[in-house]
Design a protein around this motif. Structure first.
Motif, mmCIF file in Angstrom:
data_model
loop_
_atom_site.group_PDB
_atom_site.id
_atom_site.type_symbol
_atom_site.label_atom_id
_atom_site.label_comp_id
_atom_site.label_asym_id
_atom_site.label_seq_id
_atom_site.Cartn_x
_atom_site.Cartn_y
_atom_site.Cartn_z
ATOM 1 N N GLN A 44 0.846 -1.188 0.000
ATOM 2 C CA GLN A 44 0.000 0.000 0.000
ATOM 3 C C GLN A 44 0.890 1.249 0.000
ATOM 4 O OE1 GLN A 44 -2.597 0.870 3.416
ATOM 5 N NE2 GLN A 44 -4.159 1.553 1.958
ATOM 6 N N GLU A 58 3.780 0.113 2.464
ATOM 7 C CA GLU A 58 3.761 -0.857 3.555
ATOM 8 C C GLU A 58 3.477 -2.230 2.972
ATOM 9 O OE1 GLU A 58 0.994 -0.091 6.773
ATOM 10 O OE2 GLU A 58 1.566 -1.921 7.831
ATOM 11 N N LEU A 61 0.665 -8.679 4.575
ATOM 12 C CA LEU A 61 0.636 -10.116 4.305
ATOM 13 C C LEU A 61 -0.763 -10.629 3.975
ATOM 14 C CD1 LEU A 61 2.335 -12.773 4.474
ATOM 15 C CD2 LEU A 61 1.772 -12.832 6.918
ATOM 16 N N ARG A 62 -0.849 -11.510 3.002
ATOM 17 C CA ARG A 62 -2.080 -12.230 2.684
ATOM 18 C C ARG A 62 -1.752 -13.701 2.505
ATOM 19 N NH1 ARG A 62 -3.121 -7.898 3.695
ATOM 20 N NH2 ARG A 62 -4.575 -6.396 2.821
ATOM 21 N N PRO A 73 -4.840 -10.984 7.064
ATOM 22 C CA PRO A 73 -3.912 -11.297 8.153
ATOM 23 C C PRO A 73 -4.571 -11.388 9.533
ATOM 24 C CG PRO A 73 -3.483 -9.107 7.255
ATOM 25 C CD PRO A 73 -4.444 -9.778 6.336
ATOM 26 N N ASN A 74 -5.592 -10.599 9.767
ATOM 27 C CA ASN A 74 -6.227 -10.645 11.087
ATOM 28 C C ASN A 74 -6.781 -12.027 11.416
ATOM 29 O OD1 ASN A 74 -5.628 -8.004 11.659
ATOM 30 N ND2 ASN A 74 -7.546 -7.222 10.806
ATOM 31 N N VAL A 93 8.455 -12.563 5.159
ATOM 32 C CA VAL A 93 7.902 -11.245 4.818
ATOM 33 C C VAL A 93 9.041 -10.237 4.628
ATOM 34 C CG1 VAL A 93 6.569 -9.259 5.691
ATOM 35 C CG2 VAL A 93 5.665 -11.587 5.966
ATOM 36 N N ASN A 117 5.847 -4.857 8.981
ATOM 37 C CA ASN A 117 5.303 -5.025 10.334
ATOM 38 C C ASN A 117 6.086 -6.086 11.090
ATOM 39 O OD1 ASN A 117 2.638 -3.391 10.441
ATOM 40 N ND2 ASN A 117 2.597 -4.438 8.454
ATOM 41 N N ASP A 179 3.450 1.959 15.087
ATOM 42 C CA ASP A 179 2.196 1.682 14.391
ATOM 43 C C ASP A 179 1.015 1.949 15.323
ATOM 44 O OD1 ASP A 179 0.597 0.815 12.331
ATOM 45 O OD2 ASP A 179 1.345 -1.239 12.312
ATOM 46 N N ASP A 180 -0.141 2.249 14.747
ATOM 47 C CA ASP A 180 -1.382 2.405 15.529
ATOM 48 C C ASP A 180 -1.192 3.366 16.699
ATOM 49 O OD1 ASP A 180 -2.108 0.318 13.839
ATOM 50 O OD2 ASP A 180 -1.830 -1.214 15.376
ATOM 51 N N ARG A 203 -5.863 4.611 12.397
ATOM 52 C CA ARG A 203 -7.020 4.817 11.543
ATOM 53 C C ARG A 203 -8.264 5.293 12.294
ATOM 54 N NH1 ARG A 203 -7.565 -0.445 9.090
ATOM 55 N NH2 ARG A 203 -9.288 -1.080 10.401
ATOM 56 N N GLY A 236 -5.279 4.933 7.134
ATOM 57 C CA GLY A 236 -6.708 4.753 6.908
ATOM 58 C C GLY A 236 -7.406 5.982 6.352
ATOM 59 N N GLU A 238 -9.451 7.885 3.878
ATOM 60 C CA GLU A 238 -10.426 7.421 2.883
ATOM 61 C C GLU A 238 -11.113 8.536 2.097
ATOM 62 O OE1 GLU A 238 -13.149 4.844 4.952
ATOM 63 O OE2 GLU A 238 -11.680 3.215 5.082
ATOM 64 N N GLY A 256 -3.881 5.123 2.674
ATOM 65 C CA GLY A 256 -5.299 4.783 2.829
ATOM 66 C C GLY A 256 -5.989 4.542 1.506
ATOM 67 N N TYR A 257 -7.207 4.025 1.606
ATOM 68 C CA TYR A 257 -7.974 3.664 0.422
ATOM 69 C C TYR A 257 -8.215 4.856 -0.499
ATOM 70 C CZ TYR A 257 -9.138 -0.699 2.912
ATOM 71 O OH TYR A 257 -9.103 -1.900 3.578
ATOM 72 N N PRO A 262 -4.140 -1.712 -0.627
ATOM 73 C CA PRO A 262 -2.918 -2.507 -0.822
ATOM 74 C C PRO A 262 -3.041 -3.299 -2.124
ATOM 75 C CG PRO A 262 -3.816 -2.801 1.401
ATOM 76 C CD PRO A 262 -4.853 -2.074 0.614
HETATM 77 P P1 C2E Z 1 -1.806 -2.473 10.183
HETATM 78 O O1 C2E Z 1 -0.343 -2.687 10.272
HETATM 79 O O2 C2E Z 1 -2.380 -1.369 10.991
HETATM 80 O O3 C2E Z 1 -2.097 -2.289 8.639
HETATM 81 C C1 C2E Z 1 -3.067 -1.418 8.123
HETATM 82 C C2 C2E Z 1 -4.349 -2.141 7.805
HETATM 83 O O4 C2E Z 1 -5.348 -1.191 7.431
HETATM 84 C C3 C2E Z 1 -4.234 -3.093 6.616
HETATM 85 O O5 C2E Z 1 -5.117 -4.183 6.851
HETATM 86 C C4 C2E Z 1 -4.740 -2.228 5.472
HETATM 87 O O6 C2E Z 1 -5.237 -2.982 4.379
HETATM 88 C C5 C2E Z 1 -5.850 -1.490 6.148
HETATM 89 N N1 C2E Z 1 -6.142 -0.208 5.497
HETATM 90 C C6 C2E Z 1 -5.309 0.575 4.799
HETATM 91 N N2 C2E Z 1 -5.929 1.690 4.376
HETATM 92 C C7 C2E Z 1 -7.203 1.622 4.825
HETATM 93 C C8 C2E Z 1 -8.341 2.479 4.710
HETATM 94 O O7 C2E Z 1 -8.304 3.550 4.112
HETATM 95 N N3 C2E Z 1 -9.487 2.075 5.319
HETATM 96 C C9 C2E Z 1 -9.560 0.898 6.001
HETATM 97 N N4 C2E Z 1 -10.724 0.571 6.557
HETATM 98 N N5 C2E Z 1 -8.493 0.053 6.121
HETATM 99 C C10 C2E Z 1 -7.334 0.423 5.543
HETATM 100 P P2 C2E Z 1 -4.634 -5.667 6.603
HETATM 101 O O8 C2E Z 1 -3.740 -5.750 5.408
HETATM 102 O O9 C2E Z 1 -5.854 -6.528 6.637
HETATM 103 O O10 C2E Z 1 -3.739 -5.960 7.859
HETATM 104 C C11 C2E Z 1 -4.282 -6.005 9.146
HETATM 105 C C12 C2E Z 1 -3.203 -6.105 10.195
HETATM 106 O O11 C2E Z 1 -2.513 -7.356 10.098
HETATM 107 C C13 C2E Z 1 -2.129 -5.046 10.054
HETATM 108 O O12 C2E Z 1 -2.588 -3.829 10.596
HETATM 109 C C14 C2E Z 1 -1.016 -5.683 10.850
HETATM 110 O O13 C2E Z 1 -1.203 -5.483 12.231
HETATM 111 C C15 C2E Z 1 -1.195 -7.149 10.548
HETATM 112 N N6 C2E Z 1 -0.226 -7.533 9.508
HETATM 113 C C16 C2E Z 1 -0.322 -7.424 8.172
HETATM 114 N N7 C2E Z 1 0.777 -7.903 7.553
HETATM 115 C C17 C2E Z 1 1.608 -8.309 8.547
HETATM 116 C C18 C2E Z 1 2.917 -8.904 8.589
HETATM 117 O O14 C2E Z 1 3.599 -9.115 7.562
HETATM 118 N N8 C2E Z 1 3.438 -9.203 9.817
HETATM 119 C C19 C2E Z 1 2.765 -8.963 10.974
HETATM 120 N N9 C2E Z 1 3.337 -9.268 12.142
HETATM 121 N N10 C2E Z 1 1.540 -8.389 10.987
HETATM 122 C C20 C2E Z 1 0.966 -8.076 9.783
#
Ligand code: C2E
Ligand code: CA
Ligand code: CA
Ligand code: CA
Length: 278
Positions: A44, A58, A61-62, A73-74, A93, A117, A179-180, A203, A236, A238, A256-257, A262
């Motif tokens: 992304q 960023e 992972l999928r 990933p969640n 990764v 991450n 992060d966050d 976000r 995040g 949008e 963000g979207y 991504p």
């Molecule tokens: P994160 O690190 O806070 O990543 C941002 C998440 O927000 C991503 O979800 C992304 O797709 C989503 N996002 C981005 N822009 C927007 C937006 O405008 N609106 C909304 N509603 N969402 C947006 P994703 O890809 O599903 O990842 C979720 C979480 O999974 C990540 O949160 C991170 O904590 C974890 N994650 C993802 N990849 C990895 C990785 O390689 N390793 C580890 N340890 N954790 C990962």
């Protein structure tokens, strides 16, 4: 389950058993996923709010599951954490993301930053420092192009040890992001002691930016970051009004979207090639 007999826990706790079975199934599937190369990274863009240009991305992972399709990933990171599999997955990764960033650099897209991450489990892994150094060396990615994203929870336990490790990571030449930001056990003291480069505004604050409280929090985080000489990235994003607000208040970058979801590597490179107005 009934025929196993009355004393079997399966008989008394069918729901729990079902859950346990499901976990086992996912766990062994996760183990296989690495070998079968079912993991993929999406990227992304992180966009500079002044220039409107993509300055980094960023890696997210999928899991391309043969039956379930693209798994977010969640749905599996937590279990990967618990089982320790996240260490191996995380290493994959890191290597994949750095190699990809290097290849985009070689294709003439400039010095893009790649954010990866890092899970708490990886952070407590003794091999972390050497494996990051190794990946940087093997991929030839300039260390300054790597940005490791950490969460505030990491700093709760052994603070002294965390500070030491962060300094060692910094010594490799990479960047460190929180992060966050604002959702964890935030403490101002760690910001003073830890060699952090970036705050990522969560976000949840950005999405409610039109409300007074959230707007106040966003503005305060931007000011805090800048007073500490840190960069600040809003997550995040949008809507156009969020972009305008963030730009007006001096936020450095956004993700963000609104700009892009991504994307798979090939689509991300297309975006790099074509460019796109913010
Ligand atoms: P994160 O690190 O806070 O990543 C941002 C998440 O927000 C991503 O979800 C992304 O797709 C989503 N996002 C981005 N822009 C927007 C937006 O405008 N609106 C909304 N509603 N969402 C947006 P994703 O890809 O599903 O990842 C979720 C979480 O999974 C990540 O949160 C991170 O904590 C974890 N994650 C993802 N990849 C990895 C990785 O390689 N390793 C580890 N340890 N954790 C990962
Ligand atoms: Ca992140
Ligand atoms: Ca985040
Ligand atoms: Ca509110």
């Amino acid at each position: 389950a009934k025929k196993l007999g009355r004393n079997n826990t399966q008989f008394y706790e069918p729901a729990m058993n079902e859950e346990a079975r499901e976990r086992l199934r996912i766990e062994s599937a996760l183990r296989n996923a690495l070998e079968r190369q079912e993991f993929v990274l999406h990227y992304q863009p992180q966009v500079d709010l002044q220039s409107g240009r993509i300055v980094g991305m960023e890696a997210l992972l999928r899991w391309q599951h043969p039956e379930l399709g693209m798994v977010a990933p969640n749905r599996f990171i937590g279990l990967a954490e618990e089982t320790g599999l996240i260490v191996e997955i995380g290493a994959w990764v890191l290597r994949t993301a750095c190699a990809q960033a290097r290849s985009w650099m070689d294709n003439g897209h400039g010095m893009l930053r790649i954010a990866v991450n890092l899970s708490p489990r990886q952070f407590s892994e003794p091999q972390l420092l050497s494996s990051i150094a190794e990946v940087l060396q093997e991929t030839g990615l300039p260390p300054a192009c790597l940005d490791i994203e950490l969460t505030e929870g990491l700093f709760m336990h052994d603070v002294a040890q965390a500070v030491e490790l962060l300094h060692k990571l910094k010594a490799l030449g990479l960047a460190l992001s929180i992060d966050d930001f604002g959702t964890g056990y935030s403490s101002f003291s760690y910001l003073r002691h830890f060699p952090i480069d970036v705050l990522k505004i969560d976000r949840s604050f950005v999405s409610d930016i039109s409300e007074d409280d959230e707007a106040a929090i966003v503005v305060s985080i931007i000011a805090l970051a800048h007073n500490l000489k840190l960069r600040v990235i809003a997550e995040g994003v949008e809507t156009e009004s969020q972009v305008d607000y963030l730009r007006r208040h001096g936020c450095d970058e956004m993700q963000g979207y609104y700009f892009s979801r991504p994307l798979p590597a090939a689509e991300f490179e297309q975006l790099l090639r074509q460019g796109r107005d913010l």
